[in-house]
Write an enzyme that holds these catalytic residues in place. Sequence first.
Site, PDB file in Angstrom:
ATOM      1  N   TYR A   1       0.858  -1.197   0.000  1.00 53.55           N
ATOM      2  CA  TYR A   1       0.000   0.000   0.000  1.00 53.55           C
ATOM      3  C   TYR A   1       0.890   1.242   0.000  1.00 53.55           C
ATOM      4  O   TYR A   1       1.873   1.318   0.759  1.00 53.55           O
ATOM      5  CB  TYR A   1      -0.935  -0.003   1.223  1.00 53.55           C
ATOM      6  CG  TYR A   1      -1.947  -1.137   1.117  1.00 53.55           C
ATOM      7  CD1 TYR A   1      -3.141  -0.960   0.432  1.00 53.55           C
ATOM      8  CD2 TYR A   1      -1.643  -2.397   1.638  1.00 53.55           C
ATOM      9  CE1 TYR A   1      -4.034  -2.020   0.270  1.00 53.55           C
ATOM     10  CE2 TYR A   1      -2.530  -3.457   1.476  1.00 53.55           C
ATOM     11  CZ  TYR A   1      -3.723  -3.261   0.787  1.00 53.55           C
ATOM     12  OH  TYR A   1      -4.597  -4.311   0.615  1.00 53.55           O
ATOM     13  N   SER A   2       0.529   2.210  -0.853  1.00 54.15           N
ATOM     14  CA  SER A   2       1.284   3.470  -0.893  1.00 54.15           C
ATOM     15  C   SER A   2       1.025   4.231   0.397  1.00 54.15           C
ATOM     16  O   SER A   2      -0.122   4.323   0.846  1.00 54.15           O
ATOM     17  CB  SER A   2       0.811   4.353  -2.045  1.00 54.15           C
ATOM     18  OG  SER A   2       0.848   3.655  -3.259  1.00 54.15           O
TER      19      SER A   2
ATOM     20  N   CYS B   1       0.052   7.293 -10.664  1.00 53.63           N
ATOM     21  CA  CYS B   1      -0.250   6.262  -9.667  1.00 53.63           C
ATOM     22  C   CYS B   1      -1.735   5.920  -9.681  1.00 53.63           C
ATOM     23  O   CYS B   1      -2.586   6.802  -9.804  1.00 53.63           O
ATOM     24  CB  CYS B   1       0.165   6.738  -8.270  1.00 53.63           C
ATOM     25  SG  CYS B   1       0.119   5.423  -7.033  1.00 53.63           S
TER      26      CYS B   1
ATOM     27  N   GLU C   1       3.724   4.118 -10.715  1.00 53.15           N
ATOM     28  CA  GLU C   1       3.424   2.969  -9.856  1.00 53.15           C
ATOM     29  C   GLU C   1       1.936   2.670 -10.008  1.00 53.15           C
ATOM     30  O   GLU C   1       1.096   3.404  -9.490  1.00 53.15           O
ATOM     31  CB  GLU C   1       3.766   3.299  -8.396  1.00 53.15           C
ATOM     32  CG  GLU C   1       4.072   2.060  -7.585  1.00 53.15           C
ATOM     33  CD  GLU C   1       4.941   2.403  -6.376  1.00 53.15           C
ATOM     34  OE1 GLU C   1       6.150   2.110  -6.415  1.00 53.15           O
ATOM     35  OE2 GLU C   1       4.389   2.964  -5.403  1.00 53.15           O
TER      36      GLU C   1
ATOM     37  N   TYR D   1      -1.264  -0.458 -10.193  1.00 53.51           N
ATOM     38  CA  TYR D   1      -1.567  -1.799  -9.674  1.00 53.51           C
ATOM     39  C   TYR D   1      -2.958  -2.234 -10.068  1.00 53.51           C
ATOM     40  O   TYR D   1      -3.718  -1.418 -10.583  1.00 53.51           O
ATOM     41  CB  TYR D   1      -1.390  -1.813  -8.148  1.00 53.51           C
ATOM     42  CG  TYR D   1      -1.948  -0.604  -7.420  1.00 53.51           C
ATOM     43  CD1 TYR D   1      -3.296  -0.551  -7.037  1.00 53.51           C
ATOM     44  CD2 TYR D   1      -1.136   0.512  -7.107  1.00 53.51           C
ATOM     45  CE1 TYR D   1      -3.809   0.553  -6.362  1.00 53.51           C
ATOM     46  CE2 TYR D   1      -1.652   1.607  -6.440  1.00 53.51           C
ATOM     47  CZ  TYR D   1      -2.984   1.628  -6.065  1.00 53.51           C
ATOM     48  OH  TYR D   1      -3.489   2.716  -5.406  1.00 53.51           O
TER      49      TYR D   1
END
Length: 385
Positions: free
Chosen positions: A164-165, A343, A383, A385
């Site tokens: 998790y960011s 992101c 980044e 996901y």
Amino acid sequence: MAYSETKVVIGGLAHIPIIIGFFYLIRRQYSFGAMLRTGKNALSEKVKASPSKASAPKKAPAASKTAAPAKAAAAKTAAPAKAAASKKPHADVPVNTYKPKAPFTGTVTENYSALKEGAIGKVQHITFDLSGGDPEFKYVEGQSCGILAAGEDAKGKPHRPRLYSIASTRYGDNFAGNTLSLCVRQLQYEKDGETINGVCSTYLCNLSPGDKVKISGPVGKEMLLPEEEDSNIIMLATGTGIAPMRAYLRRMFEPTEIEKHQWNFKGKAWLFMGAPKTANLLYDADFEHYKSKFPDNLRYTKAISREQKNTKGGRMYIQDRVLEHAEEIFNMIENPKTHIYLCGLKGMEPGIDDAMTTAAAAKGLDWSELRPILRKAGRWHAETY
Ligand code: FAD
Ligand code: A2P
């Protein structure tokens, strides 16, 4: 073998366009390489000088034809990057202080909804107390952490960590330097008529203050902010992809943060945020507040997919906003102090790539060449996901 004089002359003339083309490509790549290094806006000067080129988006030259000059330009920009590498920027940023096999145990201090009434789904802002660690659990803006959900998987093994960011700055939401916050969307999908809940996101979203949680990390150096205070920061976020951007924006514009550290942001920041509904815009009030306090330093552009339409009548995505502002974005990118951060949903990458390709082509640039150059120069940070 005997050649007639005419054949020799014709053969020679046939090479002229090839030689002109070759010099054109070298000059174009040279001016871009120079622009990246010096910040001198050679390209836009050139574009302005020939308005016909600037107006209609022109087809980008085929990558194969320009591969060699692109490599040369990349090598040129890599040279300062190498020199900088010897100084090791971010060398003291902590990584893997706590490994998944020996995680830190944090305590939940807060867990509240980050959404407004009428929003789609469940997104929680969750804060953990990190005090008491030996070594201390320290991190910087742009890093992530691993969470090990309690319980076991179907094979009776501990759950693998999920990343998790980190959504807080190194000082934490309370500015005491001993907490870490996350922004977590509960994964939910339908399968064979049944609702499936994601293991770790559901675990996190349902935590209560006082609960103990296994945390590994911090990890990642991909999304770190540059150290220069006069950097320009373009942020492209969808959904919880806002997490690292929240940390950057707090570092730049939150008054107590500014008091705490000796880093006084002087550049331009521009956030593009994608959410399905207005009620899903995460941390929107904070960002609006920063914008009102720092109108010369922060721009905030929203793409609200299920309330706004793009020019084709489809859902408004951040790539549509990127296209709307292509000229300004590329003017910023021509400045070597500009960094771009991406992101959120993996699915947004092709869309952003397409938008950047079109935007670059309007400037006579080839995004497929430019992106690796920016990446190599440490200015393109992604980044998803
Ligand atoms: P799991 O139980 O692991 O389920 C996920 C699996 O379900 C998928 O692998 C897939 O097999 C399946 N699945 C998922 N959707 C569907 C579908 N629609 N149909 C069928 N099958 C499906 N998440 C955040 O919320 N906030 C963040 O800040 C964040 N930061 C991240 C940073 C990084 C660097 C990375 C890599 C990921 C980040 N994530 C973040 C995602 C996070 O790590 C988890 O992947 C996410 O929370 C889901 O984990 P889970 O355990 O709940 O789901
Ligand atoms: P939508 O779901 O309306 O198609 P969240 O994580 O809160 O759902 O927000 C993600 C946002 O990103 C939503 O607005 C979603 O739109 C949007 N989105 C979905 N797919 C893409 C894509 N391929 N490119 C850009 N944005 C996307």
